[in-house]
Design a protein around this motif. Structure first.
Motif, PDB file in Angstrom:
ATOM      1  N   ASN A 130       0.796  -1.233   0.000  1.00 29.73           N
ATOM      2  CA  ASN A 130       0.000   0.000   0.000  1.00 29.73           C
ATOM      3  C   ASN A 130       0.828   1.282   0.000  1.00 29.73           C
ATOM      4  N   SER A 131       2.089   1.194  -0.361  1.00 29.75           N
ATOM      5  CA  SER A 131       2.871   2.420  -0.531  1.00 29.75           C
ATOM      6  C   SER A 131       2.599   3.014  -1.911  1.00 29.75           C
ATOM      7  N   VAL A 132       2.914   4.302  -2.055  1.00 30.44           N
ATOM      8  CA  VAL A 132       2.673   5.017  -3.311  1.00 30.44           C
ATOM      9  C   VAL A 132       3.973   5.692  -3.742  1.00 30.44           C
ATOM     10  N   ILE A 133       4.369   5.429  -4.985  1.00 34.80           N
ATOM     11  CA  ILE A 133       5.515   6.105  -5.592  1.00 34.80           C
ATOM     12  C   ILE A 133       4.985   6.852  -6.801  1.00 34.80           C
ATOM     13  N   GLU A 134       4.980   8.163  -6.717  1.00 34.01           N
ATOM     14  CA  GLU A 134       4.351   8.977  -7.754  1.00 34.01           C
ATOM     15  C   GLU A 134       5.294   9.190  -8.953  1.00 34.01           C
ATOM     16  N   HIS A 135       4.777   9.938  -9.915  1.00 30.51           N
ATOM     17  CA  HIS A 135       5.470  10.138 -11.189  1.00 30.51           C
ATOM     18  C   HIS A 135       6.881  10.694 -11.012  1.00 30.51           C
TER      19      HIS A 135
END
Length: 209
Positions: free
Chosen positions: A129-134
């Motif tokens: 559930n981690s997020v790595i954006e653009h």
């Protein structure tokens, strides 16, 4: 069907095994130096890491299933095995854009989102559930913990660990072998070889101090 040897037999290995199964692959062995000899458990081969020389044949690949960034790096150096023998594992419930680069030996766990033109280095852990954006760059041997968010154009240096639930605002650079504490909010660049915690994150420890 991909056949995988896991180096390390712990709770983290259980999660990686689930990721492998979600891809239709199978774990054939779990090797750990706490074992003294070869044995079988639930149809898996177990034993010391030295068994890798006997088991790494044909299309079999490896994943280092150990949470410590330092230990993963030391095992890669110890094994001295060709890069292409390391598997890249992406759980089928992760969302990874087509333009993302994910290097060998990295595991991306369920619920992760990795957005356009991000780059993730080798032997990294992108946890649930981690997020790595653009346009983020996550270098080798890193660990992005559950629920952590890297907003756009963030760089995380080699060996660094972003703790559970931490947030990093756009354009921030985090140095190498640095730890960001769980729940922290990173709003300015953080140097290498330090521990930073809090809202906003402040350096509380430097390596060797």
């Amino acid at each position: 069907m991909e056949k995988i040897i896991l180096i390390g037999d712990s709770g983290h290995a259980k999660v990686i095994e689930d990721c492998i199964r979600s891809q239709g692959g199978s774990v054939i062995a779990k090797l750990d130096d706490r074992y003294q000899e070869r044995f079988y458990e639930e149809h898996l081969i177990k034993g010391p890491i030295a068994l890798i020389d006997d088991l790494l044949i044909d299309d079999v690949k490896i994943v280092i299933s150990i949470g410590s960034n330092h230990i993963r790096k030391s095992i890669v150096e110890r094994l001295n095995i060709a890069d292409e023998k390391y598997a890249t594992i992406i759980h089928n419930r992760a969302i990874v854009c087509n333009s993302v680069k994910v290097d060998y030996g990295t595991v991306i766990m369920p619920g992760v989102i990795v957005n356009a033109d991000a780059s993730i280095g080798c032997h990294s852990i992108i946890n649930s559930n981690s997020v790595i954006e653009h346009d983020c760059v996550v270098e080798n041997f890193t660990h992005i913990s559950p629920g952590a968010i890297l907003t756009g154009n963030v760089k995380v240096g080699q060996g660094s660990h972003v703790g559970a639930g931490a947030t990093v605002i756009p354009g921030i650079d985090i140095g190498s072998w640095t730890t960001i504490g769980a729940g922290s909010s990173v709003i300015s660049n953080i140097e290498s070889n330090v521990t930073a915690v809090g809202i906003p994150a402040k350096v509380i420890k430097r390596e060797g101090l």
